[in-house]
Enzyme design. Structure first.
Site, PDB file in Angstrom:
ATOM      1  N   LYS A 137       2.277  -4.530 -13.717  1.00 25.60           N
ATOM      2  CA  LYS A 137       2.479  -5.943 -13.423  1.00 25.60           C
ATOM      3  C   LYS A 137       1.531  -6.807 -14.240  1.00 25.60           C
ATOM      4  O   LYS A 137       1.951  -7.745 -14.914  1.00 25.60           O
ATOM      5  CB  LYS A 137       2.239  -6.209 -11.935  1.00 25.60           C
ATOM      6  CG  LYS A 137       3.278  -5.775 -10.922  1.00 25.60           C
ATOM      7  CD  LYS A 137       3.988  -4.549 -11.088  1.00 25.60           C
ATOM      8  CE  LYS A 137       5.046  -4.267 -10.050  1.00 25.60           C
ATOM      9  NZ  LYS A 137       5.241  -2.875  -9.768  1.00 25.60           N
ATOM     10  N   ASP A 158      -4.130   1.393  -2.840  1.00 24.36           N
ATOM     11  CA  ASP A 158      -3.076   1.114  -3.817  1.00 24.36           C
ATOM     12  C   ASP A 158      -3.357  -0.263  -4.410  1.00 24.36           C
ATOM     13  O   ASP A 158      -3.315  -1.273  -3.705  1.00 24.36           O
ATOM     14  CB  ASP A 158      -1.711   1.157  -3.103  1.00 24.36           C
ATOM     15  CG  ASP A 158      -0.545   1.057  -4.073  1.00 24.36           C
ATOM     16  OD1 ASP A 158      -0.767   0.616  -5.224  1.00 24.36           O
ATOM     17  OD2 ASP A 158       0.585   1.396  -3.690  1.00 24.36           O
ATOM     18  N   TRP A 205       5.645  -0.166   1.029  1.00 25.81           N
ATOM     19  CA  TRP A 205       6.564   0.070  -0.100  1.00 25.81           C
ATOM     20  C   TRP A 205       7.302   1.384   0.195  1.00 25.81           C
ATOM     21  O   TRP A 205       6.647   2.403   0.441  1.00 25.81           O
ATOM     22  CB  TRP A 205       5.702   0.183  -1.355  1.00 25.81           C
ATOM     23  CG  TRP A 205       6.418   0.428  -2.631  1.00 25.81           C
ATOM     24  CD1 TRP A 205       7.485  -0.254  -3.136  1.00 25.81           C
ATOM     25  CD2 TRP A 205       6.060   1.416  -3.618  1.00 25.81           C
ATOM     26  NE1 TRP A 205       7.823   0.246  -4.365  1.00 25.81           N
ATOM     27  CE2 TRP A 205       6.968   1.272  -4.687  1.00 25.81           C
ATOM     28  CE3 TRP A 205       5.081   2.397  -3.700  1.00 25.81           C
ATOM     29  CZ2 TRP A 205       6.913   2.071  -5.826  1.00 25.81           C
ATOM     30  CZ3 TRP A 205       5.019   3.191  -4.838  1.00 25.81           C
ATOM     31  CH2 TRP A 205       5.928   3.032  -5.874  1.00 25.81           C
TER      32      TRP A 205
END
Ligand code: LMR
Length: 399
Positions: free
Chosen positions: A246, A211, A130
């Site tokens: 999310k 993560d 990312w």
């Protein structure tokens, strides 16, 4: 002074939303930023969240600060969600959670904590990753290195190369790992591979920073936490950044957490004291709304079940879209080329589309995705799948 300030380009992900919003093409499709969209193309407020908000409106009695570590109820419920209901680390009281403004905020806490307490440590990041990982560690002044992840030619996970690189990392450094739903590729490690990674981490005394932004979007809420819990059991020290953006759909409420597992309770208390200072000098206290909702949902059997159903709905929709995408490319003779999309997991696919093809999709068809070819799978639906596949066929032919 301002006249001397350099003008910077837009963010490679957030900048796409801006460009998409300006585009007047009626057929445009946004496959850029990682937000879930339903079959109608909407990012809905989850039903469990709406119900929790109604309760919160009734019950909330104060807007006073919630403290640098955040809401204790949020911590009480999020820790077992991440580490497991019967986590030995929780029993041993060696885990601490500091609420953060989203997963990004949690990563920044991690980066500042590393810089403050062990400035000599480098953070090793998968290639690719990312893009904001780079920006966050750069801003915190932490040095970065890369380990291999995907073979650029074949667009496949290159696990032997990853393992070989991990074995070269200097003893004691930090390794940033994606627990599941690897962003941007969608290629995840299987349990056997995680075991091999754990061995290297153990041997070289490397400190994992995991993560964990997509719990529930890969294979399931429990399944996606497997690697986190495995490493938590195997290693004395682990850092985790969790996001509720999310899986609770709380994107703009900025709800996340930095979790640290120490070798023992005493060390954990030391780490916790450092994190209070890091949070205090960044933003003092985290925002309260999202964490209160997560606390209400996970603390109620009824709301938790509803939420779990909704996470399953989102995951299944994404996985179906993956299959449908590959099937829809079949008439164009492209099903094999894009077969990886059906195998990857989570919100993103590293499609293998080249930057010039991505550019052409944007210019000629109003289809927006990250330049690296990362597509948000939840961004298309039954109504525009044909248009998308036709466009991809067209750019693959001409390039
Ligand atoms: C993404 O990768 O698109 C998301 O994690 C949103 C973001 O902040 O970049």
């Amino acid at each position: 002074m301002f006249a001397q300030v350099e003008r910077l380009p837009a963010d490679p992900i957030l900048g796409l939303t801006e460009a998409f919003n300006k585009d007047t093409n009626p057929n445009k499709i946004d496959l850029g930023v990682g937000v879930y969209r339903n079959a109608e193309g909407i990012t809905p407020i989850m039903r469990a969240v709406k119900k929790a908000e109604a309760q919160l409106l009734e019950q909330e009695t104060t807007k006073a600060y919630i403290g640098s570590h955040g809401d204790p109820l949020f911590a009480q419920h999020l820790l077992p969600l991440v580490l497991g209901a019967n986590s030995p680390a929780l029993d041993a009281q060696r885990a601490t959670l500091t609420q953060a403004p989203g997963g990004t905020g949690a990563l920044r806490l991690a980066a500042d904590f590393i810089k403050k307490t062990a400035p000599e440590k480098k953070v090793w990041i998968s290639n690719p990753t990312w893009p904001n990982h780079y920006a966050i560690f750069k801003a915190a002044g932490v040095e970065k290195g890369n380990y291999a992840y995907v073979d650029a030619k074949s667009n496949e996970l290159d696990f032997p190369a990853m393992l070989a690189d991990l074995k070269e990392i200097p003893q004691g450094d930090v390794v940033l790992l994606h627990a599941c739903c690897h962003n941007p590729t969608g290629f995840d490690l299987d349990q056997e591979q995680w075991k091999q990674v754990a061995e290297v981490l153990q041997e070289r005394e490397l400190l994992p920073l995991i993560d964990f932004a997509y719990q529930g979007f890969g294979q399931g809420l429990e399944e996606d936490a497997w690697a986190v819990r495995f490493l938590a059991e195997k290693l004395p020290e682990v850092m985790i950044t969790a996001s509720c953006s999310k899986n609770f759909g709380l994107y703009r409420e900025r709800t996340g957490a930095f979790i640290a597992l120490a070798a023992n309770r005493e060390d954990m208390e030391k780490v916790r004291s450092q994190l209070a200072v890091v949070a205090r000098s960044n933003y003092s206290n985290p925002p309260a709304h999202g964490s209160a909702l997560v606390g209400i949902i996970l603390g109620s059997q009824e709301l938790k079940s509803l939420w779990q159903e909704e996470v399953t709905e989102m995951r299944e929709r994404i996985n179906n879209l993956r299959q449908e995408f590959v099937q829809a490319l079949e008439p164009f003779g492209l099903a094999d080329k894009f077969a990886c999309v059906a195998q990857q997991r989570g919100m993103f696919s590293y499609s293998g589309l080249k930057p010039e093809e991505v550019e052409q999709l944007q210019k000629e068809f109003g289809i927006y995705m990250v330049k690296t070819g990362r597509m948000n799978i939840a961004g298309y639906n039954q109504d525009n799948l044909q248009y998308l596949c036709k466009a991809i066929a067209s750019v693959c032919k001409t390039s």
